[in-house]
Design a protein around this motif. Structure first.
Motif, PDB file in Angstrom:
ATOM      1  N   ALA A 113     -24.861  -6.083  26.401  1.00 23.69           N
ATOM      2  CA  ALA A 113     -24.486  -6.718  27.892  1.00 23.69           C
ATOM      3  C   ALA A 113     -25.312  -5.913  28.863  1.00 23.69           C
ATOM      4  O   ALA A 113     -25.562  -6.538  30.011  1.00 23.69           O
ATOM      5  N   VAL A 114     -25.376  -4.661  28.678  1.00 21.30           N
ATOM      6  CA  VAL A 114     -26.229  -3.885  29.657  1.00 21.30           C
ATOM      7  C   VAL A 114     -27.520  -4.178  29.835  1.00 21.30           C
ATOM      8  O   VAL A 114     -28.125  -4.366  30.839  1.00 21.30           O
ATOM      9  N   MET A 115     -28.174  -4.509  28.643  1.00 19.17           N
ATOM     10  CA  MET A 115     -29.609  -5.046  28.783  1.00 19.17           C
ATOM     11  C   MET A 115     -29.894  -6.301  29.189  1.00 19.17           C
ATOM     12  O   MET A 115     -30.538  -6.455  29.683  1.00 19.17           O
ATOM     13  N   TRP A 116     -29.028  -7.125  28.959  1.00 19.61           N
ATOM     14  CA  TRP A 116     -28.634  -8.368  29.449  1.00 19.61           C
ATOM     15  C   TRP A 116     -28.792  -8.257  31.140  1.00 19.61           C
ATOM     16  O   TRP A 116     -29.556  -9.198  31.636  1.00 19.61           O
ATOM     17  N   GLY A 117     -27.825  -7.298  31.506  1.00 24.09           N
ATOM     18  CA  GLY A 117     -27.803  -7.418  32.926  1.00 24.09           C
ATOM     19  C   GLY A 117     -29.009  -6.777  33.838  1.00 24.09           C
ATOM     20  O   GLY A 117     -29.207  -7.219  34.753  1.00 24.09           O
ATOM     21  N   VAL A 118     -29.658  -6.103  32.832  1.00 22.09           N
ATOM     22  CA  VAL A 118     -31.097  -5.520  33.525  1.00 22.09           C
ATOM     23  C   VAL A 118     -32.057  -6.648  33.632  1.00 22.09           C
ATOM     24  O   VAL A 118     -32.644  -6.542  34.784  1.00 22.09           O
TER      25      VAL A 118
END
Length: 407
Positions: A113-118
């Motif tokens: 989810a964090v990587m997607w957000g970046v």
């Protein structure tokens, strides 16, 4: 025969190709969004942890979207989009394989989810400012409305398909199909031109470029009024990936009922998107209309706080989808028409910041209130907060206009 006002952007061949690829990608994205929410609830049974996942996914937008706007003003926007779409395809495939092999854990979902957000922090300001390159300013309201209709058509189809797949095939199918959908989007991007940026001043320090965009907004009252409306709708209304699965649980619905509620939300939103071009023509949507739509969306949340009937909840979802999307699409169009070409990426990065970047805080709030006091209380709190904030913003605007030289 000339196209209706709301569909005029489809006269542009480049926009038609982009629109088709984006629609396929957005269907896959909505399948992944609802499936990820369902996966988190299956893994944790916690509204708080569901809200935390949304916070982690949208947190990078809060931190990095302004840099995405600078990137959009400096390099070819199409190239940025191709990179972000490729990385997100890999992430969707990875999550699908983890689910398929029974290795999915809460922490793996959180990391992805964090990587997607970046990637979203780079993608969204670029995507918002790319549309005007495809169609030009006169067709922009139609293009934004159609893009919103595309997004929300996907909101209807994606959750509905995901609900059936979850019940009859398994969670992994939606993630894998989303990865394939990104390939369609990337192929469409290769068929549209990647125009050079309006400004090539790449030697200007990054902080100076940020300050230039912020200064433009600060000295332009109509722009920051529109951003104020967007802040309210983002914080109070657009928490659907948290609201709807929790509401489905309260109403005793399974995954198919959950998908249907999301589809109802999308029906109203598609109607709003197709109506925007006809309402605005080639002009900026009236701020007063946007404000009224925001008030109705917040009132819809108050209705959901007391809804215990499935059909009443579904009807209110249509209302909130319609009015909330009018606010979001109207703010988007207004900002793009107001922004100078050389600042559009940075202005739209501020739009992305307040539309997506504020979501981590609001999602966390909804999850925490739901955990502590129940889902109905969360709807009531956000609906009331939205109406109070809207009243204060309108009072401030009226007071400013009464001053000598007020705009």
């Amino acid at each position: 025969m000339p196209l209706p006002a709301g569909l005029r952007a489809l006269a542009s061949r480049d926009f038609r190709v982009y629109f088709a690829g984006t629609l396929v990608s957005q269907v896959g994205n909505w399948m992944q969004t609802v499936t990820q929410s369902w996966l988190v609830l299956e893994l944790t049974h916690s509204p708080f942890l569901l809200g935390l996942i949304a916070t982690l996914q949208f947190g990078p937008i809060l931190l990095f979207s302004i840099f995405g706007g600078i990137l959009a003003d400096r390099v070819r926007k199409r190239n940025v989009l191709m990179v972000t779409q490729s990385v997100q395809a890999i992430l969707a495939l990875g999550l699908g394989l983890l689910v398929l092999t029974h290795h999915a854990r809460y922490w793996t979902v959180a990391v992805m989810a964090v990587m997607w957000g970046v990637m979203s922090a780079l993608d969204q300001p670029t995507r918002q400012s790319f549309i005007v390159e495809l169609v030009g300013r006169p067709l922009l309201p139609s293009a934004v409305g159609l893009n919103s209709a595309s997004f929300n058509s996907a909101r209807i189809l994606g959750p509905s398909v995901a609900g059936i797949l979850i019940a009859r095939v398994g969670l992994f199918a939606a993630f894998l199909l989303n990865a394939l959908a990104f390939l369609v989007s990337i192929a469409a991007l290769t068929r549209v031109p990647g125009r050079p940026p309006a400004s090539r001043a790449t030697r200007t320090p990054v902080l100076e470029e940020i300050a230039e965009g912020v200064a433009y907004v600060a000295r332009t009252p109509p722009v920051w009024f529109i951003l104020g409306l967007q802040i309210i709708v983002s914080f109070c209304v657009f928490n659907f990936s948290v609201y709807v699965p929790l509401l489905a649980k309260v109403l005793g619905l399974g995954s198919e009922g959950f998908g249907f509620l999301m589809a109802c939300l999308g029906v109203g939103a598609v109607t709003a998107g197709l109506s925007l071009g006809a309402l605005a023509g080639s002009r900026e949507p009236p701020p007063g209309v946007i404000a009224v739509a925001l008030g109705l969306a917040c009132a819809g949340l108050l209705g959901l706080a007391v809804a215990r009937s499935f059909w009443l909840a579904a009807s209110l979802m249509v209302l909130v989808g319609l009015t909330g999307t009018l606010v979001v699409a109207g703010c988007n169009t207004s900002l793009q028409l107001a922004a100078p070409d050389r600042l559009r990426g940075r202005v739209m990065s501020l739009y992305t910041l307040v539309s997506g970047g504020i979501f981590p805080v609001s999602a966390f709030s909804v999850g925490a209130v739901s955990e502590a006091a129940g889902v109905s209380r969360a709807f009531a709190v956000n609906g009331s907060l939205g109406l109070v904030a809207l009243g204060l913003l309108l009072w401030s605007r009226r007071r400013r206009r009464r001053r000598p030289g007020g705009a």
